[in-house]
Write a protein that holds these residues in place. Structure first.
Motif, short mmCIF file in Angstrom:
data_model
loop_
_atom_site.label_atom_id
_atom_site.label_comp_id
_atom_site.label_asym_id
_atom_site.label_seq_id
_atom_site.Cartn_x
_atom_site.Cartn_y
_atom_site.Cartn_z
N SER B 34 71.01 43.62 66.85
CA SER B 34 71.66 44.54 67.77
C SER B 34 73.10 44.81 67.31
O SER B 34 73.63 44.12 66.45
CB SER B 34 71.68 43.96 69.18
OG SER B 34 70.36 43.80 69.63
N SER B 35 73.72 45.81 67.95
CA SER B 35 75.08 46.20 67.53
C SER B 35 76.11 45.09 67.82
O SER B 35 77.18 45.09 67.25
CB SER B 35 75.48 47.51 68.20
OG SER B 35 75.35 47.40 69.59
N ASN B 37 75.54 42.18 66.89
CA ASN B 37 75.17 41.24 65.81
C ASN B 37 74.31 40.06 66.28
O ASN B 37 74.24 39.04 65.59
CB ASN B 37 76.41 40.74 65.07
CG ASN B 37 77.08 41.86 64.30
OD1 ASN B 37 76.40 42.67 63.66
ND2 ASN B 37 78.39 41.96 64.39
N ASN B 68 68.64 51.86 68.93
CA ASN B 68 70.06 51.59 68.66
C ASN B 68 70.22 50.47 67.63
O ASN B 68 71.07 50.54 66.74
CB ASN B 68 70.80 51.21 69.94
CG ASN B 68 71.01 52.42 70.84
OD1 ASN B 68 71.08 53.55 70.35
ND2 ASN B 68 71.07 52.18 72.14
N ASP B 69 69.40 49.42 67.79
CA ASP B 69 69.43 48.30 66.84
C ASP B 69 69.19 48.82 65.41
O ASP B 69 69.92 48.48 64.49
CB ASP B 69 68.34 47.27 67.15
CG ASP B 69 68.58 46.51 68.45
OD1 ASP B 69 69.60 46.78 69.13
OD2 ASP B 69 67.75 45.65 68.77
N HIS B 72 71.96 50.67 63.90
CA HIS B 72 73.02 49.73 63.51
C HIS B 72 72.63 48.99 62.23
O HIS B 72 73.44 48.81 61.32
CB HIS B 72 73.25 48.74 64.66
CG HIS B 72 74.04 47.53 64.29
ND1 HIS B 72 75.39 47.59 64.02
CD2 HIS B 72 73.68 46.23 64.12
CE1 HIS B 72 75.82 46.38 63.71
NE2 HIS B 72 74.81 45.54 63.77
#
Lengths: 199, 199
Positions: B34-35, B37, B68-69, B72
């Motif tokens: 994920s954004s 981390n 979104n992950d 990223h």
């Protein structure tokens, strides 16, 4: 409200019970982030909860790559899918890596307890060849290592103590999804809230 | 040697075949970063290989967090455990996210093909309430959304094209483990090598 036990725990125990006739129902997938910032994912075995709490016990080998991952990033997510009841638990949290060098005597005690709670067949793996290294033909053909059943945890034996922070529960039969989130109270105890979300 | 097909692919197809009588044998776990981390992990469904190649097809909803992950960090790891045959495939690689805004016509064509290859029941989910958002009681009680079977992919429908770079195969019955690694040849084609490692 008012219960000291995590509200998702009974849900998980019911799923384990409902799926207990299936082989490997206690296997789940543990995701970590490696030092190159890429995800890793592998199957591990549920070894129960610690005492009466909500922390999950996992045994592993200090020589596996997941140990480096967890030193780089202690945040993990478990994904546990139950085939019979069509339920998924996504449990995110933080892992405490407990090996023989851990200074805390209570943690060392828990590690020893987990060692003796596992089968002799499981324990023998920790004195075998280093996982993930190139296999040497002579090691393959030699006899399996043996281990004295009374001996305590060997150096390669590592206990992972997983502390859940959020649980995302999905039921594909009822098409319901619940997210449980914890916050730390003033006393340091976790308080859980839950919210129904779209599946 | 000399075969154009990935050497682990036949192994995976055999495992799928050997486990095909089990419910949800085509479900596996996909880990992303994920954004923030931290790792994420969820169950997704295997939708086959693209054409005759080794790229894996996965359908998902553009409104889920994994999109979104993947924006990223496109690196992912699949963990696919087969209960009947006691086999695990850990497949790491890169995901190409293909939604309706993709400019490449060949990718859009593949997305449309995947849309019509999925059941009407699956397709209807993409016009339902946004996954993960708080459930609104009125939406729960209202009738399920309907969808014209002839209509093409809706905006929320997203195809993930997973390109494997490494496959770590573990057989718990024979206690054998093989790691398949790809390198790009001068012509851009993947060349696979394999190595036996300790389980």
């Amino acid at each position: 409200m008012g219960s000291s036990s995590a509200p998702w725990k009974q849900l998980l125990l019911s799923s384990i019970e409902a799926n207990s006739h299936l082989k490997h129902h206690s296997y789940f997938q543990l995701a970590t982030v490696s030092s190159n910032n890429r995800p890793s994912n592998r199957t591990v075995v549920f070894r129960g909860f610690q005492d009466d709490g909500d922390k999950i016990l996992i045994n592993t080998d200090t020589r596996t790559r997941k140990i480096n991952d967890l030193k780089h990033c202690p945040f993990t997510e478990i994904c546990w899918y139950f085939m019979e009841s069509w339920e998924q638990f996504r449990i995110s949290g933080v892992v405490d890596v407990i090996d023989g060098t851990t200074p805390d005597p209570l943690k060392l005690e828990q590690r020893e307890k987990s060692w003796f709670a596992s089968s002799l067949r499981s324990r023998v793996q920790y004195v075998g060849a280093s996982p993930g290294l190139p296999a040497v033909a002579s090691e393959q053909s030699s006899q399996s290592p043996s281990l004295d059943p009374s001996i305590g945890p060997v150096a390669a034996f590592c206990l992972l103590l997983f502390d859940p922070h959020q649980v995302d529960y999905l039921n594909l039969k009822s098409n319901e999804r619940l997210v449980f989130t914890s916050i730390a109270s003033d006393s340091g105890k976790k308080l859980w809230t839950s919210q129904k979300v779209n599946p």
